[in-house]
Scaffold this motif. Structure first.
Motif, short mmCIF file in Angstrom:
data_model
loop_
_atom_site.label_atom_id
_atom_site.label_comp_id
_atom_site.label_asym_id
_atom_site.label_seq_id
_atom_site.Cartn_x
_atom_site.Cartn_y
_atom_site.Cartn_z
N VAL A 1 0.88 -1.17 0.00
CA VAL A 1 0.00 0.00 0.00
C VAL A 1 0.91 1.22 0.00
O VAL A 1 1.65 1.45 0.96
CB VAL A 1 -0.95 0.02 1.21
CG1 VAL A 1 -1.78 1.29 1.19
CG2 VAL A 1 -1.87 -1.20 1.19
N ASP A 2 0.88 1.96 -1.09
CA ASP A 2 1.79 3.09 -1.28
C ASP A 2 0.94 4.32 -1.57
O ASP A 2 0.13 4.31 -2.50
CB ASP A 2 2.71 2.79 -2.46
CG ASP A 2 3.86 3.78 -2.58
OD1 ASP A 2 4.10 4.52 -1.61
OD2 ASP A 2 4.51 3.80 -3.63
N LEU A 3 1.11 5.36 -0.78
CA LEU A 3 0.35 6.59 -1.00
C LEU A 3 1.24 7.80 -0.85
O LEU A 3 2.27 7.77 -0.17
CB LEU A 3 -0.85 6.67 -0.07
CG LEU A 3 -0.62 6.75 1.45
CD1 LEU A 3 -0.43 8.19 1.91
CD2 LEU A 3 -1.78 6.12 2.21
N VAL A 4 0.85 8.87 -1.53
CA VAL A 4 1.54 10.15 -1.38
C VAL A 4 0.50 11.21 -1.06
O VAL A 4 -0.66 11.12 -1.48
CB VAL A 4 2.32 10.55 -2.65
CG1 VAL A 4 3.49 9.61 -2.90
CG2 VAL A 4 1.41 10.60 -3.87
N PHE A 5 0.92 12.20 -0.28
CA PHE A 5 -0.01 13.29 0.05
C PHE A 5 0.77 14.59 0.16
O PHE A 5 1.96 14.61 0.51
CB PHE A 5 -0.79 13.00 1.33
CG PHE A 5 0.05 12.84 2.58
CD1 PHE A 5 0.29 13.92 3.43
CD2 PHE A 5 0.59 11.61 2.92
CE1 PHE A 5 1.04 13.78 4.58
CE2 PHE A 5 1.36 11.45 4.07
CZ PHE A 5 1.58 12.54 4.90
N ARG A 6 0.10 15.68 -0.15
CA ARG A 6 0.73 16.99 -0.09
C ARG A 6 0.95 17.40 1.36
O ARG A 6 0.03 17.35 2.17
CB ARG A 6 -0.13 18.03 -0.81
CG ARG A 6 -0.27 17.80 -2.30
CD ARG A 6 -0.93 18.97 -3.00
NE ARG A 6 -2.24 19.29 -2.45
CZ ARG A 6 -2.53 20.40 -1.78
NH1 ARG A 6 -1.59 21.32 -1.58
NH2 ARG A 6 -3.74 20.62 -1.31
N CYS A 7 2.18 17.80 1.67
CA CYS A 7 2.51 18.25 3.02
C CYS A 7 3.47 19.42 2.93
O CYS A 7 4.65 19.25 2.59
CB CYS A 7 3.14 17.11 3.84
SG CYS A 7 3.68 17.61 5.50
N ARG B 1 4.64 4.13 2.69
CA ARG B 1 4.51 2.83 2.01
C ARG B 1 4.55 1.71 3.04
O ARG B 1 5.44 1.68 3.89
CB ARG B 1 5.64 2.65 1.00
CG ARG B 1 5.55 1.38 0.16
CD ARG B 1 6.53 1.47 -1.01
NE ARG B 1 6.49 0.29 -1.85
CZ ARG B 1 7.06 0.22 -3.05
NH1 ARG B 1 7.70 1.28 -3.53
NH2 ARG B 1 7.00 -0.89 -3.75
N VAL B 2 3.59 0.80 2.96
CA VAL B 2 3.47 -0.27 3.94
C VAL B 2 3.36 -1.61 3.22
O VAL B 2 2.51 -1.79 2.35
CB VAL B 2 2.22 -0.07 4.83
CG1 VAL B 2 2.03 -1.25 5.77
CG2 VAL B 2 2.34 1.23 5.63
N SER B 3 4.25 -2.53 3.57
CA SER B 3 4.14 -3.91 3.09
C SER B 3 3.77 -4.79 4.26
O SER B 3 4.07 -4.47 5.41
CB SER B 3 5.45 -4.38 2.46
OG SER B 3 6.47 -4.44 3.43
N ALA B 4 3.11 -5.90 3.99
CA ALA B 4 2.64 -6.77 5.07
C ALA B 4 2.54 -8.20 4.55
O ALA B 4 2.50 -8.42 3.33
CB ALA B 4 1.28 -6.30 5.58
#
Length: 211
Positions: free
Chosen positions: A144-150, A166-169
Motif C-alpha cells: 500500500v503506497d500513497l503520497v499526500f501533499r505536506c 509505504r506499507v508492506s505486510a
C-alpha cells in the motif's frame, strides 16, 4: 479484541505475542525499546497488537534500525527546509520493521515524483482525495503506497511537497486488504500530525479512489 486481520484473534493471543516476542525471554519492548516506541506511536498500540499476533513466531523481532519519532520528524523537516541535493536525492526512512512468521515493513520519505507527474500518471496513481494519491497495488508488488501533499512551515523553497508512506505486510489471508490499508492510513495521518503540515491534508478513513 475486534478482528482487523480477517481472523478472530483473541486478546490473550495478542498479549502473549507482546510479552514473549523474543526467544531469549526478553519482551520486544525490552530488547527493542526505540523500535517498540516508534512503531506504536506511528501505528497505534491496537494495530501493532493485531499485527504481532499475525506474524508471531519463536523468533519475533524488529528488523529495522532504531529510529525515534523525533529523529524521523527532524530528518524529514530538515530535508524540506534545506536546499535539495540533486545527487543524493531524498532519504528513505524505514519507520517500522517486524519479522517472524511473515514480514512487515513501513517507510516514509519525500516522494521522488512531482505532484504533476503523479497527477498525470493515472496508470500508477489514483486520486483518493484532493491531497492523497494511491498507487495501483500491482505496480508496487502488493504494497500500500500513497503520497499526500505536506507543506512544511519555514520551507519556502521546499523541493518536494509530496510525502510518501509505504506499507508492506504478510500476504492475505493472514492480513486482510482492509487492515493493510488501515495501517497505511494510520501512518500517513501520524506523519501529517507530527510534521504539522500547514496545508492540513485530508487523509480519508478509507483509501477508496475516485472513479
Amino acid at each position: 479484541m475486534r478482528s482487523l486481520t480477517g481472523f478472530s484473534w483473541c486478546g490473550a493471543l495478542a498479549m502473549l505475542a507482546l510479552s514473549t516476542g523474543c526467544s531469549n525471554g526478553q519482551s520486544l519492548s525490552e530488547k527493542y525499546p526505540t523500535q517498540w516506541k516508534t512503531c506504536n506511536a506511528l501505528f497505534g498500540a491496537e494495530n501493532m497488537e493485531s499485527l504481532q499476533a499475525v506474524i508471531d513466531s519463536g523468533d519475533l523481532k524488529f528488523s529495522n534500525s532504531a529510529l525515534s519519532v523525533d529523529q524521523l520528524m527532524k530528518g524529514l523537516t530538515r530535508e524540506a527546509i534545506d536546499p535539495y541535493d540533486e545527487i543524493r536525492g531524498f532519504k528513505e526512512y524505514e519507520t517500522c520493521g517486524l519479522s517472524g512468521n511473515g514480514r512487515f515493513t513501513a517507510m516514509a520519505r519525500w516522494a521522488a515524483d512531482s505532484l504533476k507527474s503523479v497527477q498525470t500518471n493515472t496508470e500508477r496513481w489514483q486520486r483518493a482525495t484532493a491531497d492523497v494519491y494511491v498507487a495501483d497495488p500491482s505496480s508496487v508488488g502488493g504494497d500500500v503506497d500513497l503520497v499526500f501533499r505536506c507543506a512544511i512551515k519555514g520551507a519556502s523553497g521546499q523541493a518536494q511537497v509530496l510525502l510518501e508512506a509505504r506499507v508492506s505486510a504478510p500476504n492475505s489471508p493472514r492480513v486482510s486488504e482492509a487492515f493493510h490499508k488501515q495501517l497505511a492510513v494510520k501512518l500517513a495521518r501520524t506523519l501529517r500530525d507530527e510534521l504539522s503540515c500547514t496545508n492540513e491534508p485530508d487523509i480519508p478513513d478509507r483509501l477508496d479512489v475516485d472513479g
